[in-house]
Design a protein around this motif. Structure first.
Motif, PDB file in Angstrom:
ATOM      1  N   PHE A 130       0.833  -1.206   0.000  1.00  0.00           N
ATOM      2  CA  PHE A 130       0.000   0.000   0.000  1.00  0.00           C
ATOM      3  C   PHE A 130       0.869   1.257   0.000  1.00  0.00           C
ATOM      4  N   PHE A 146      -5.946  10.818  -3.962  1.00  0.00           N
ATOM      5  CA  PHE A 146      -7.346  10.416  -3.974  1.00  0.00           C
ATOM      6  C   PHE A 146      -8.026  10.638  -5.318  1.00  0.00           C
ATOM      7  N   HIS A 213      -7.932 -10.544   0.091  1.00  0.00           N
ATOM      8  CA  HIS A 213      -8.048  -9.785   1.336  1.00  0.00           C
ATOM      9  C   HIS A 213      -9.123 -10.378   2.240  1.00  0.00           C
ATOM     10  N   LEU A 241     -14.406  -3.047   3.424  1.00  0.00           N
ATOM     11  CA  LEU A 241     -13.303  -2.099   3.558  1.00  0.00           C
ATOM     12  C   LEU A 241     -12.492  -2.021   2.276  1.00  0.00           C
ATOM     13  N   GLY A 242     -12.257  -3.156   1.631  1.00  0.00           N
ATOM     14  CA  GLY A 242     -11.525  -3.148   0.370  1.00  0.00           C
ATOM     15  C   GLY A 242     -12.241  -2.332  -0.688  1.00  0.00           C
ATOM     16  N   ILE A 245     -11.808   1.424   0.163  1.00  0.00           N
ATOM     17  CA  ILE A 245     -10.459   1.900  -0.166  1.00  0.00           C
ATOM     18  C   ILE A 245     -10.300   2.038  -1.679  1.00  0.00           C
ATOM     19  N   ALA A 248     -12.008   5.161  -2.712  1.00  0.00           N
ATOM     20  CA  ALA A 248     -11.327   6.354  -2.212  1.00  0.00           C
ATOM     21  C   ALA A 248     -10.045   6.651  -2.975  1.00  0.00           C
ATOM     22  N   PHE A 249      -9.269   5.613  -3.291  1.00  0.00           N
ATOM     23  CA  PHE A 249      -7.945   5.834  -3.878  1.00  0.00           C
ATOM     24  C   PHE A 249      -7.871   5.585  -5.380  1.00  0.00           C
ATOM     25  N   PRO A 259      -6.225  -1.785  -3.106  1.00  0.00           N
ATOM     26  CA  PRO A 259      -7.245  -1.845  -2.054  1.00  0.00           C
ATOM     27  C   PRO A 259      -7.157  -3.074  -1.158  1.00  0.00           C
ATOM     28  N   GLY A 262      -4.578  -2.567   1.460  1.00  0.00           N
ATOM     29  CA  GLY A 262      -5.039  -1.634   2.488  1.00  0.00           C
ATOM     30  C   GLY A 262      -5.945  -2.311   3.493  1.00  0.00           C
ATOM     31  N   ALA A 263      -6.890  -3.107   3.008  1.00  0.00           N
ATOM     32  CA  ALA A 263      -7.802  -3.815   3.908  1.00  0.00           C
ATOM     33  C   ALA A 263      -7.049  -4.815   4.774  1.00  0.00           C
ATOM     34  N   LEU A 266      -4.854  -2.977   7.585  1.00  0.00           N
ATOM     35  CA  LEU A 266      -5.685  -2.315   8.594  1.00  0.00           C
ATOM     36  C   LEU A 266      -6.389  -3.326   9.494  1.00  0.00           C
TER      37      LEU A 266
END
Length: 275
Positions: A130, A146, A213, A241-242, A245, A248-249, A259, A262-263, A266
């Motif tokens: 990430f 973003f 993930h 969450l994935g 993300i 968002a990104f 993503p 990231g998930a 976290l």
């Protein structure tokens, strides 16, 4: 001297990941990892030293491929900097491969800092993937971390009702099966390796989603808690969450920030701290 050799080998891994493409390099994690599990420990240690080491470690080969793709787009050599399916060998450009190698070495160093020096209570490989994606976006992208605003100025960060139900269903199913095998076999990465291997169908052009993930987090939560249901619950959380993300990104952007990574990092933090 050994550390320098490892950095050099990571350069080779990152370059190789760029050569064959980021997603194909990640698919090899699944293939090599499953082969290593069936073959047993062995001299090469296929799981630890090859699938997650300098050859195909996601923080090295996948991250190298991601960065090389972003660089190639920055230099107007490809249409999309987020096309992680595309092998950079297509471009016949040594500098693009060198960028992949540099990010392979960078990934090794970042993971060493996160894991060995800072001892971060999370999945440091995922955290490195990430981080590397964000660095590549900053260096080679033009849309910001973003992304840019869409035409009407709105951004959808959460799924619609229909897609949300789909994500919950996917997370529950993939989470249940991975949690079951984690509890019954003690192999936390089994579901992850299977999920990574299924992405070969994505590479072929079929609409197969990434589930690694979900399967990794559900297995980790199930082993930490001893409960398959808790594992499945974390699978659902990871699916949602994935998606968040990713929205968002990776909306209206010009490179790939992963993503699933990231998930994973976290929720791994949550599992290690609270379970």
């Amino acid at each position: 001297m050994e550390f320098i050799i490892l950095i050099a080998s990571a350069f080779g891994g990152g370059l190789f990941g760029a050569l064959i493409g980021a997603l194909p390099a990640f698919i090899m994690v699944g293939i090599i990892g499953l082969a290593g599990m069936t073959a047993g420990a062995g001299a090469a240690d296929l799981v630890g030293n090859v699938a997650f080491g300098s050859f195909f470690g996601p923080h090295i080969a996948f991250a190298g491929g991601v960065a090389a793709t972003a660089y190639a787009h920055n230099k107007n050599k490809i249409e999309s900097g987020g096309n992680i399916l595309l092998p950079m060998a297509k471009l016949n450009d040594p500098m693009t491969l060198i960028v992949g190698g540099m990010f392979g070495s960078l990934g090794f160093v970042i993971n060493h800092i996160y894991g060995s020096i800072l001892a971060m209570p999370t999945d440091t490989i995922a955290m490195t993937v990430f981080t590397s994606g964000m660095i590549a976006r900053i260096l080679f992208g033009k849309t910001g971390l973003f992304g840019e605003k869409c035409a009407d100025g709105s951004r959808a960060f959460v799924p619609t009702k229909e897609s949300g139900i789909f994500l919950i269903t996917m997370g529950l199913g993939a989470g249940l099966i991975s949690a079951y095998y984690a509890v019954t076999t003690g192999l936390v990465v089994l579901g992850f390796l299977v999920s990574a291997t299924t992405l070969i169908f994505t590479q072929m052009g079929h609409p197969v989603p990434g589930t690694h993930h979900i399967t990794l987090i559900s297995a980790s939560a199930a082993l930490a808690s001893g409960s398959i249901l808790i594992g499945a619950t974390f699978g659902v959380l990871s699916a949602l969450l994935g998606d968040f993300i990713g929205n968002a990104f990776n909306s209206f952007c010009d490179s790939h920030i992963d993503p699933p990574a990231g998930a994973i990092f976290l929720l791994s933090f949550v599992i290690i701290i609270f379970l």
